[in-house]
Enzyme design. Sequence first.
Site, PDB file in Angstrom:
ATOM      1  N   GLU A  41       0.867  -1.181   0.000  1.00 29.85           N
ATOM      2  CA  GLU A  41       0.000   0.000   0.000  1.00 29.85           C
ATOM      3  C   GLU A  41       0.903   1.230   0.000  1.00 29.85           C
ATOM      4  O   GLU A  41       1.673   1.448   0.927  1.00 29.85           O
ATOM      5  CB  GLU A  41      -0.864  -0.023   1.267  1.00 29.85           C
ATOM      6  CG  GLU A  41      -1.654   1.255   1.495  1.00 29.85           C
ATOM      7  CD  GLU A  41      -2.299   1.305   2.892  1.00 29.85           C
ATOM      8  OE1 GLU A  41      -2.607   0.228   3.468  1.00 29.85           O
ATOM      9  OE2 GLU A  41      -2.471   2.425   3.403  1.00 29.85           O
ATOM     10  N   ARG A  45       0.686  10.320   0.710  1.00 27.95           N
ATOM     11  CA  ARG A  45       1.098  11.367   1.652  1.00 27.95           C
ATOM     12  C   ARG A  45       2.315  12.122   1.183  1.00 27.95           C
ATOM     13  O   ARG A  45       2.805  12.999   1.886  1.00 27.95           O
ATOM     14  CB  ARG A  45       1.478  10.742   3.002  1.00 27.95           C
ATOM     15  CG  ARG A  45       0.350  10.108   3.712  1.00 27.95           C
ATOM     16  CD  ARG A  45       0.840   9.571   5.045  1.00 27.95           C
ATOM     17  NE  ARG A  45       0.050   8.417   5.391  1.00 27.95           N
ATOM     18  CZ  ARG A  45       0.301   7.603   6.392  1.00 27.95           C
ATOM     19  NH1 ARG A  45       1.337   7.823   7.179  1.00 27.95           N
ATOM     20  NH2 ARG A  45      -0.469   6.576   6.624  1.00 27.95           N
ATOM     21  N   LYS A 129     -10.774  -2.071   7.094  1.00 26.54           N
ATOM     22  CA  LYS A 129      -9.515  -1.851   7.804  1.00 26.54           C
ATOM     23  C   LYS A 129      -9.866  -1.379   9.213  1.00 26.54           C
ATOM     24  O   LYS A 129     -10.581  -0.379   9.366  1.00 26.54           O
ATOM     25  CB  LYS A 129      -8.726  -0.777   7.053  1.00 26.54           C
ATOM     26  CG  LYS A 129      -7.614  -0.109   7.846  1.00 26.54           C
ATOM     27  CD  LYS A 129      -6.782   0.793   6.952  1.00 26.54           C
ATOM     28  CE  LYS A 129      -5.922   1.747   7.759  1.00 26.54           C
ATOM     29  NZ  LYS A 129      -4.794   2.284   7.009  1.00 26.54           N
TER      30      LYS A 129
HETATM   31  C1  3PG Z   1      -0.593   4.330   8.577  1.00 27.29           C
HETATM   32  O1  3PG Z   1      -1.435   4.642   7.754  1.00 27.29           O
HETATM   33  O2  3PG Z   1       0.350   5.061   8.941  1.00 27.29           O
HETATM   34  C2  3PG Z   1      -0.708   2.975   9.106  1.00 27.29           C
HETATM   35  O3  3PG Z   1      -1.689   2.917  10.040  1.00 27.29           O
HETATM   36  C3  3PG Z   1       0.555   2.410   9.616  1.00 27.29           C
HETATM   37  O4  3PG Z   1       0.564   2.357  10.974  1.00 27.29           O
HETATM   38  P1  3PG Z   1       1.902   1.880  11.691  1.00 27.29           P
HETATM   39  O5  3PG Z   1       2.969   2.878  11.332  1.00 27.29           O
HETATM   40  O6  3PG Z   1       1.560   1.897  13.155  1.00 27.29           O
HETATM   41  O7  3PG Z   1       2.218   0.514  11.176  1.00 27.29           O
END
Ligand code: 3PG
Length: 212
Positions: A41, A45, A129
Site C-alpha cells: 500500500e 502522503r 480496515k
Molecule cells: C498508517 O497509515 O500510517 C498505518 O496505520 C501504519 O501504521 P503503523 O505505522 O503503526 O504501522
Amino acid sequence: MTMEDILRKAYPLLPVLVIEDAETAVPIAQALKAGGLNAVEVTLRTPDALKSVQKISEEVPDLLVGVGTVVCPTQLAKAQKAGAQFAVSPGFNKALGREALRLKMPFLPGVMTPSEVMKAMKMGFKSLKLFPADAVNGLELLKSLHGPLTDLHFCATGGINRSNLLTYLSLPNVSCCGGSWLVPNKLVQNKDWEQISSLAREACALAGRMEL
Ligand code: 3PG
C-alpha cells in the site's frame, strides 16, 4: 479481483509505504516481494506517491500495488490511472464508497466502531480496515465485533509490529494486518534492500508462511 481476494493474497502483511523518492519505489517493492510478500500500500502522503505506484505497477507486475491514505473521492480515479489495483482509507464516508463502486476499484474502508462497520456493510463493503487498531485495543474490539457482525474480513492496521502480528492474525475475522515497520526510513536511506527483505521474511515466518 475482490478486496477479499487481495487481503487473502496480502496475508500475513500489507506493508504501508510512505515513499519520499519515486526512485526507491521499485527496489523497495522488489525487496518486499523477495521477502515473500505479495501486496503493498503506497500512501498518498508524499508528492512522489502516484509516480511510485506507476513504477511499481509497471516494473514489479507480480506484486499487487494499491494506494492508502485516501481521504477524498477524486484521489481514486487518479490512483487507478496510475496503476493502483486497490485503495485503502483511514476512514469511511458515502462519497468515497460510491466513487470506489463506480470505478469498480477494490476498496478497504477504515472503521473503528460498530456503526461505521454497519455503514460500510450497507454499501456492500465486507473487507474493512480496523484503524487505528492498537490505539483502540483492537484485539478486544475485533473479538467483540465477531459475534454480532459476521462475514467480515478485517485488515488490522496501526500499531501492528512483530510482537503482536500473530495475535491479531489468530482472530477469525482478521485476514491480514497492515504495518509500516518493514520499511523504516533509515533502511531506505541506506538502500539496505536486503534488510527490508529480511524483515518481510521474518513477518512471513512468524505467520508460518515460510522459514527464515
Ligand atoms: C498508517 O497509515 O500510517 C498505518 O496505520 C501504519 O501504521 P503503523 O505505522 O503503526 O504501522
